[in-house]
Design a protein around this motif. Sequence first.
Motif, PDB file in Angstrom:
ATOM      1  N   PHE A 176      49.660  28.610  33.178  1.00 55.91           N
ATOM      2  CA  PHE A 176      49.362  28.553  34.602  1.00 55.91           C
ATOM      3  C   PHE A 176      50.567  28.983  35.436  1.00 55.91           C
ATOM      4  N   LEU A 202      42.359  43.444  31.773  1.00 53.99           N
ATOM      5  CA  LEU A 202      42.410  42.019  31.415  1.00 53.99           C
ATOM      6  C   LEU A 202      42.652  41.854  29.916  1.00 53.99           C
ATOM      7  N   VAL A 247      32.263  43.752  34.194  1.00 52.15           N
ATOM      8  CA  VAL A 247      33.330  43.173  33.379  1.00 52.15           C
ATOM      9  C   VAL A 247      32.917  43.121  31.904  1.00 52.15           C
ATOM     10  N   ILE A 281      42.011  38.345  37.451  1.00 51.72           N
ATOM     11  CA  ILE A 281      40.944  37.404  37.823  1.00 51.72           C
ATOM     12  C   ILE A 281      40.851  37.277  39.337  1.00 51.72           C
ATOM     13  N   VAL A 282      42.025  37.139  39.977  1.00 55.70           N
ATOM     14  CA  VAL A 282      42.040  37.018  41.438  1.00 55.70           C
ATOM     15  C   VAL A 282      41.465  38.278  42.078  1.00 55.70           C
ATOM     16  N   PHE A 332      42.803  25.901  52.765  1.00 54.39           N
ATOM     17  CA  PHE A 332      42.985  26.880  51.705  1.00 54.39           C
ATOM     18  C   PHE A 332      44.474  27.099  51.429  1.00 54.39           C
ATOM     19  N   LEU A 354      39.247  40.283  40.857  1.00 61.62           N
ATOM     20  CA  LEU A 354      37.788  40.281  40.713  1.00 61.62           C
ATOM     21  C   LEU A 354      37.145  39.326  41.713  1.00 61.62           C
ATOM     22  N   GLY A 355      37.810  38.176  41.935  1.00 60.75           N
ATOM     23  CA  GLY A 355      37.293  37.237  42.931  1.00 60.75           C
ATOM     24  C   GLY A 355      37.259  37.858  44.315  1.00 60.75           C
ATOM     25  N   ILE A 356      38.369  38.509  44.681  1.00 59.64           N
ATOM     26  CA  ILE A 356      38.438  39.143  46.002  1.00 59.64           C
ATOM     27  C   ILE A 356      37.393  40.248  46.118  1.00 59.64           C
ATOM     28  N   LEU A 391      28.791  42.735  39.161  1.00 59.24           N
ATOM     29  CA  LEU A 391      30.208  42.477  38.904  1.00 59.24           C
ATOM     30  C   LEU A 391      30.395  41.879  37.509  1.00 59.24           C
ATOM     31  N   VAL A 392      29.521  40.920  37.181  1.00 59.94           N
ATOM     32  CA  VAL A 392      29.586  40.292  35.855  1.00 59.94           C
ATOM     33  C   VAL A 392      29.397  41.336  34.762  1.00 59.94           C
ATOM     34  N   MET A 452      47.056  38.657  33.794  1.00 61.37           N
ATOM     35  CA  MET A 452      45.686  38.218  33.566  1.00 61.37           C
ATOM     36  C   MET A 452      45.144  37.503  34.804  1.00 61.37           C
ATOM     37  N   TRP A 453      45.960  36.585  35.338  1.00 60.35           N
ATOM     38  CA  TRP A 453      45.566  35.856  36.548  1.00 60.35           C
ATOM     39  C   TRP A 453      45.366  36.816  37.715  1.00 60.35           C
ATOM     40  N   PHE A 466      35.987  31.539  47.730  1.00 53.87           N
ATOM     41  CA  PHE A 466      36.908  32.332  46.931  1.00 53.87           C
ATOM     42  C   PHE A 466      36.617  32.175  45.445  1.00 53.87           C
ATOM     43  N   VAL A 506      32.752  35.798  33.207  1.00 52.72           N
ATOM     44  CA  VAL A 506      33.173  36.577  32.044  1.00 52.72           C
ATOM     45  C   VAL A 506      34.608  37.093  32.197  1.00 52.72           C
ATOM     46  N   GLY A 555      34.534  40.506  44.515  1.00 53.43           N
ATOM     47  CA  GLY A 555      33.203  39.912  44.669  1.00 53.43           C
ATOM     48  C   GLY A 555      32.984  39.420  46.089  1.00 53.43           C
ATOM     49  N   TYR A 556      33.994  38.763  46.630  1.00 60.26           N
ATOM     50  CA  TYR A 556      33.910  38.235  47.985  1.00 60.26           C
ATOM     51  C   TYR A 556      33.714  39.368  48.992  1.00 60.26           C
ATOM     52  N   PRO A 611      32.807  33.945  43.719  1.00 60.99           N
ATOM     53  CA  PRO A 611      32.567  35.310  43.250  1.00 60.99           C
ATOM     54  C   PRO A 611      33.328  35.689  41.980  1.00 60.99           C
ATOM     55  N   ILE A 612      34.263  34.860  41.534  1.00 59.14           N
ATOM     56  CA  ILE A 612      34.981  35.213  40.303  1.00 59.14           C
ATOM     57  C   ILE A 612      33.984  35.181  39.145  1.00 59.14           C
ATOM     58  N   PRO A 613      33.723  36.340  38.531  1.00 59.63           N
ATOM     59  CA  PRO A 613      32.733  36.336  37.460  1.00 59.63           C
ATOM     60  C   PRO A 613      33.257  35.562  36.250  1.00 59.63           C
ATOM     61  N   VAL A 640      37.764  27.743  49.972  1.00 50.81           N
ATOM     62  CA  VAL A 640      38.041  27.614  48.551  1.00 50.81           C
ATOM     63  C   VAL A 640      36.801  27.970  47.737  1.00 50.81           C
TER      64      VAL A 640
END
Lengths: 255, 294, 265
Positions: free
Chosen positions: C30, C212, C197, C228-229, C11, C231-233, C193-194, C224-225, A96, A103, C235-236, A99-101, A93
């Motif tokens: 949500f 976005l 964006v 975001i997901v 998870f 971008l998370g993936i 990454l930041v 939108m979600w 995951f 901004v 970055g990971y 890394p979500i920026p 978790v």
Amino acid sequence: MRALTRGLLGVAGFLVVWELFGRSGLVPAEYLPPPTVVGVELVGLLGDEAFLRDVIATVLALLIAVGLSTGIAVPLGLVLGSVPAVRHATRAVVEFLRPIPSVALIPLAILLLGIGPEMKITLAVYAAVWPILFNTIYALDELDPLLVETARVFGTGRVRVLFSVALPSALPFVLTGVRLAATTCLVVLVSVELLAGGSRGLGQFIMDSHSGVGRMDLVLAGTVVAGVIGFLVNEGLERAQRRWVAWSSATGGRP
Amino acid sequence: MTAMLSVAELGHTYQAKDGAHTAIADLSFEVGAGELVCVVGPSGCGKSTLLRTISGLIRPTRGEVSLHGDAVRGVPEDLAVVFQDYSRSLFPWLTVQKNVEFPLKRTLGRAQRRARAAEVLELVGLGKAARKYPWQLSGGMQQRVAIARALAYRPALLLMDEPFASVDAQTRFELEDLLLKVKEEHDTTVLVVTHDIDESVYLGDRILVLSGSPASVVADLRVDLPAPREQIATRESEAFVALRGEVARLLNVGKGAEELRARRKADERSARKWAEAERAEVSRAEAEDRAATS
Amino acid sequence: MNRFAQRWLVFAGLVVAWELGTWFADDPFFPRPTVIADAARGLWLSGPVDQLYLSDAVFQHVLPSIGRLLGGWAIAAVIGVAIGVALGRSATAMQYAGPVLTFLRSVPPPALVPVFLLVFNVGTQMQLATIVFGVLWPILLNSVDGARSVDTTKYETSAVFRIPKAQWVLGVVLPAAAPKIFAGLRVSLSLSLVLMVVSELVGTDNGIGSQLLVAQREFDFPDMWAGIVLLGILGYALNTVLLAFERRALSWQPKRERTPATVED
């Protein structure tokens, strides 16, 4: 002494190059005003109430965000650092979410929280929690088992070990985390103010000076002030670290 | 015997913030080809400075060093040094084999380098460790790698700066015998700087005894011990004990505890000062070196 | 393996809880994870077979974003390592440059976005400039630190063996500085990454960030979600690839002396 002279010469050299570049005509002068122009503007701004209010708004948000993220991340880090099972379970978790920026959350946060100060503070806290959290966990990993054993031998209870042994020896690392978090907070706050507008702040001032009146001298003056804030925060926390935890060889944490 | 190394009226003075420190006053000596000479002196007497002037790392303020007749200006072509601190002298990102090959890249092709490295590693008894990284070896083995690297370079003169000071006693004996063996086989000229009196007597064909700060030669002793030296028998022999006593007396070791302690303190202080001055010197040399090449 | 399974079980459990929670709450802000996944498929995986099912949006938005991110990061890496190593080997040069560098590092990079907007206009150049300026400092300062860490004995060893200049820089200074350089590269990759964006939110017509913004304007929460997901993936994934590369490059290090994931500049 010599190092100081050289440093000042370096700064002077930087300003001269900027001045010459600004006046050379390579870039239109109004795009990149020279430091003499920006300097005059900056002095004027320091007496300007509205500008000072922007600066205070950003600094205040910064302090609140750093305080909140420390309050959240340190206890969380202590739990994750001392209970391996929880840590392993939550690792996916965490990996995951981290890394979500922050901004990237701006559009969502605007819709959820509006464009008030609480929105930018929330995003700054989201970004700043990670460095403190990881440094706290790391500090507990580095905790010398001998110290703990010594304390336990003297009949110290689990909780007391946490507060009298684990926390003090984690402090240098935590402070490193806070220092990193403060820098991150400032970046996020300026970004949010710049992109979302609405709430007062330095970023908003910079964006207004750019898009409203196209005054690049004001933009650069604001940027310089932002840099000074960043410098002071970093330097101040570094000093605090050196002073308060001078006993630790790990000052600076593990970089 | 022709002189491989000759040091004439050598002197070196460091300029430090709080005045000048003379590390070497006036040194003159020669080392013949194929000789193993030990330089022994109290700690902080300028032995390291001597070694650095000979190797061309620092330019002496007075006098001259020459290697097979050529005056030393900068680091000479065919000279190698084994430093005390093996863990820093070896490159941790290179395997043992690559560490040995590293200085050969300038002069030799790939296949030749490899063959040369394999040969010297076999000689120092590390044939099987070629693919390991330095940190996977014990301290003594790491110092063997450093010796192998120096030998692979085929230097006319091998300088050793307190080479066995950082290993345990057992390993020191092994390495001392290794040095005698390779010196015999390769007929290398060796100059060993040490503060260990026993070691200097055991290893040397000759011993140069230096006085403390600033360094000058107090005595130049020939060691007449039978050729294949052996750790136990040689050290028990009368000649060894006598020579060892003589060196110790020359170094003022027996002068009474009080005096010795005071002296050691002063030595340490000056050693620290010099170490600082020397660091400054090295980084200055480094800066000059960079300025020259850039 | 047990831990691995345990981790992903937790998870998965949390995702299920999220699904159930959002299903009960039924709050438009949500959306349920399945809805988000559906939106993501619609956005990026609805393409024809000959594009490997990737939709046009991937080629118009996602790939350009990644390209700019990696491009800016790579440019900063080259500049930062070159200048950093040079400065690190000269105490004098660092005394001159130190204060300026400290100040430049302290400037929050987004504050300069308006300057770059004006100088380069909206577009790739401005975005690259933002990323490069922002991520340069961690790389540069870490390289300085790394190059400084080459000890005197290594310098003297190299001098005694008359190691040529190029071999000294590439064979001694760079490897010695490598652990620090990688630490800098890791920090700056997530910072890239930041800034990617940020530079896309300022106003461009392509990129994940601009997608976005579009979703926000249309109050399209699942989209939108999904962004975001993604971008998370992203970055990971980037961090994982860099870590794997780092592990290979620094495999000579005894044990794992690796610095933790949070690294200071």
